[in-house]
Design a protein around this motif. Structure first.
Motif, PDB file in Angstrom:
ATOM      1  N   LEU A   1      -7.736 -12.971  -7.880  1.00 22.47           N
ATOM      2  CA  LEU A   1      -7.144 -11.686  -8.221  1.00 22.47           C
ATOM      3  C   LEU A   1      -5.818 -11.524  -7.498  1.00 22.47           C
ATOM      4  O   LEU A   1      -5.751 -11.710  -6.280  1.00 22.47           O
ATOM      5  CB  LEU A   1      -8.062 -10.527  -7.799  1.00 22.47           C
ATOM      6  CG  LEU A   1      -9.519 -10.565  -8.233  1.00 22.47           C
ATOM      7  CD1 LEU A   1     -10.277  -9.387  -7.625  1.00 22.47           C
ATOM      8  CD2 LEU A   1      -9.625 -10.564  -9.741  1.00 22.47           C
ATOM      9  N   ILE A   2      -4.796 -11.164  -8.235  1.00 23.86           N
ATOM     10  CA  ILE A   2      -3.485 -10.876  -7.654  1.00 23.86           C
ATOM     11  C   ILE A   2      -2.965  -9.629  -8.362  1.00 23.86           C
ATOM     12  O   ILE A   2      -2.956  -9.573  -9.591  1.00 23.86           O
ATOM     13  CB  ILE A   2      -2.492 -12.034  -7.859  1.00 23.86           C
ATOM     14  CG1 ILE A   2      -3.040 -13.327  -7.272  1.00 23.86           C
ATOM     15  CG2 ILE A   2      -1.120 -11.693  -7.269  1.00 23.86           C
ATOM     16  CD1 ILE A   2      -2.258 -14.573  -7.664  1.00 23.86           C
TER      17      ILE A   2
ATOM     18  N   LYS B   1      -2.032  -2.334  -8.208  1.00 25.77           N
ATOM     19  CA  LYS B   1      -3.233  -2.480  -7.384  1.00 25.77           C
ATOM     20  C   LYS B   1      -4.341  -1.509  -7.794  1.00 25.77           C
ATOM     21  O   LYS B   1      -5.505  -1.885  -7.879  1.00 25.77           O
ATOM     22  CB  LYS B   1      -2.890  -2.323  -5.908  1.00 25.77           C
ATOM     23  CG  LYS B   1      -2.136  -3.531  -5.365  1.00 25.77           C
ATOM     24  CD  LYS B   1      -2.073  -3.535  -3.881  1.00 25.77           C
ATOM     25  CE  LYS B   1      -1.128  -4.587  -3.357  1.00 25.77           C
ATOM     26  NZ  LYS B   1      -1.302  -5.917  -3.876  1.00 25.77           N
TER      27      LYS B   1
ATOM     28  N   CYS C   1     -11.914  -3.811 -11.569  1.00 24.92           N
ATOM     29  CA  CYS C   1     -13.012  -4.457 -10.840  1.00 24.92           C
ATOM     30  C   CYS C   1     -14.215  -3.538 -10.684  1.00 24.92           C
ATOM     31  O   CYS C   1     -15.366  -4.006 -10.700  1.00 24.92           O
ATOM     32  CB  CYS C   1     -12.514  -4.961  -9.486  1.00 24.92           C
ATOM     33  SG  CYS C   1     -11.371  -6.350  -9.635  1.00 24.92           S
TER      34      CYS C   1
ATOM     35  N   ALA D   1      -8.639 -13.333  -3.457  1.00 21.50           N
ATOM     36  CA  ALA D   1      -7.554 -12.401  -3.758  1.00 21.50           C
ATOM     37  C   ALA D   1      -6.518 -12.426  -2.647  1.00 21.50           C
ATOM     38  O   ALA D   1      -6.816 -12.799  -1.508  1.00 21.50           O
ATOM     39  CB  ALA D   1      -8.085 -10.984  -3.935  1.00 21.50           C
TER      40      ALA D   1
ATOM     41  N   THR E   1      -4.884  -6.613  -1.977  1.00 29.08           N
ATOM     42  CA  THR E   1      -5.713  -6.545  -3.189  1.00 29.08           C
ATOM     43  C   THR E   1      -7.164  -6.837  -2.817  1.00 29.08           C
ATOM     44  O   THR E   1      -8.073  -6.122  -3.253  1.00 29.08           O
ATOM     45  CB  THR E   1      -5.210  -7.530  -4.265  1.00 29.08           C
ATOM     46  OG1 THR E   1      -3.865  -7.203  -4.600  1.00 29.08           O
ATOM     47  CG2 THR E   1      -6.075  -7.488  -5.505  1.00 29.08           C
ATOM     48  N   ALA E   2      -7.396  -7.855  -2.013  1.00 24.64           N
ATOM     49  CA  ALA E   2      -8.749  -8.191  -1.563  1.00 24.64           C
ATOM     50  C   ALA E   2      -9.369  -7.016  -0.826  1.00 24.64           C
ATOM     51  O   ALA E   2     -10.522  -6.639  -1.101  1.00 24.64           O
ATOM     52  CB  ALA E   2      -8.721  -9.425  -0.666  1.00 24.64           C
TER      53      ALA E   2
ATOM     54  N   ILE F   1     -15.184 -10.688  -1.174  1.00 21.67           N
ATOM     55  CA  ILE F   1     -13.936 -11.306  -1.622  1.00 21.67           C
ATOM     56  C   ILE F   1     -13.309 -12.081  -0.481  1.00 21.67           C
ATOM     57  O   ILE F   1     -13.135 -11.551   0.620  1.00 21.67           O
ATOM     58  CB  ILE F   1     -12.947 -10.238  -2.134  1.00 21.67           C
ATOM     59  CG1 ILE F   1     -13.560  -9.489  -3.315  1.00 21.67           C
ATOM     60  CG2 ILE F   1     -11.613 -10.873  -2.519  1.00 21.67           C
ATOM     61  CD1 ILE F   1     -12.726  -8.343  -3.823  1.00 21.67           C
TER      62      ILE F   1
END
Length: 133
Positions: free
Chosen positions: A5-6, A12, A19, A33, A37-38, A49
């Motif tokens: 995920l980016i 964001k 998600c 990620a 974001t993570a 994550i």
């Protein structure tokens, strides 16, 4: 399957909402990620994550390097197309690597939904097809 995920800053919250909506599918897979974001997605969803550096600090390159090592199966890259940031070069290189290594990549929510729903149905067993040729 390993999913990266980016999300650029302006996207964001969209990534977080995506998600949350697909948490039931995502929790059955390995999720990687970039930095914030993570953190944001993990806090909102409870998903486990693996976080890398922030995109501008090299996180996008860290994910790119894993593509070359055949460790990424899908990428969700939510870009801010209204901004010309320094991450454009990193994103373009990431997209090029996805093309070279046949990695499905979504750059918007509509395509991300198609990939995730295909993943849920089992339609993304493409690696077996590619390896058998």
């Amino acid at each position: 399957m390993t999913i990266a995920l980016i999300a650029e800053d302006a996207k964001k919250e969209l990534m977080v909402q995506f998600c949350i909506a697909y948490c039931g599918i995502l929790n059955r897979h390995n999720i990687l990620a970039t930095g914030s974001t993570a953190k944001m997605v993990s806090e909102a969803t409870g998903l486990n994550i693996m976080g890398f550096l922030g995109g501008a600090q090299g996180g996008t390159q860290q994910i790119s390097s894993r593509i070359g090592c055949d460790e990424i199966d899908m990428i969700l890259l939510f870009r801010d197309t209204n901004s010309l940031s320094g991450s454009t070069v990193d994103c373009n290189e990431l997209l090029r690597l996805c093309d070279v290594h046949n990695i499905p990549v979504a750059t918007n929510i509509a395509t991300a939904e198609i990939l995730i729903r295909g993943l849920e149905r089992g339609d993304l067993d493409w690696r077996d097809i590619v390896k058998s040729k």
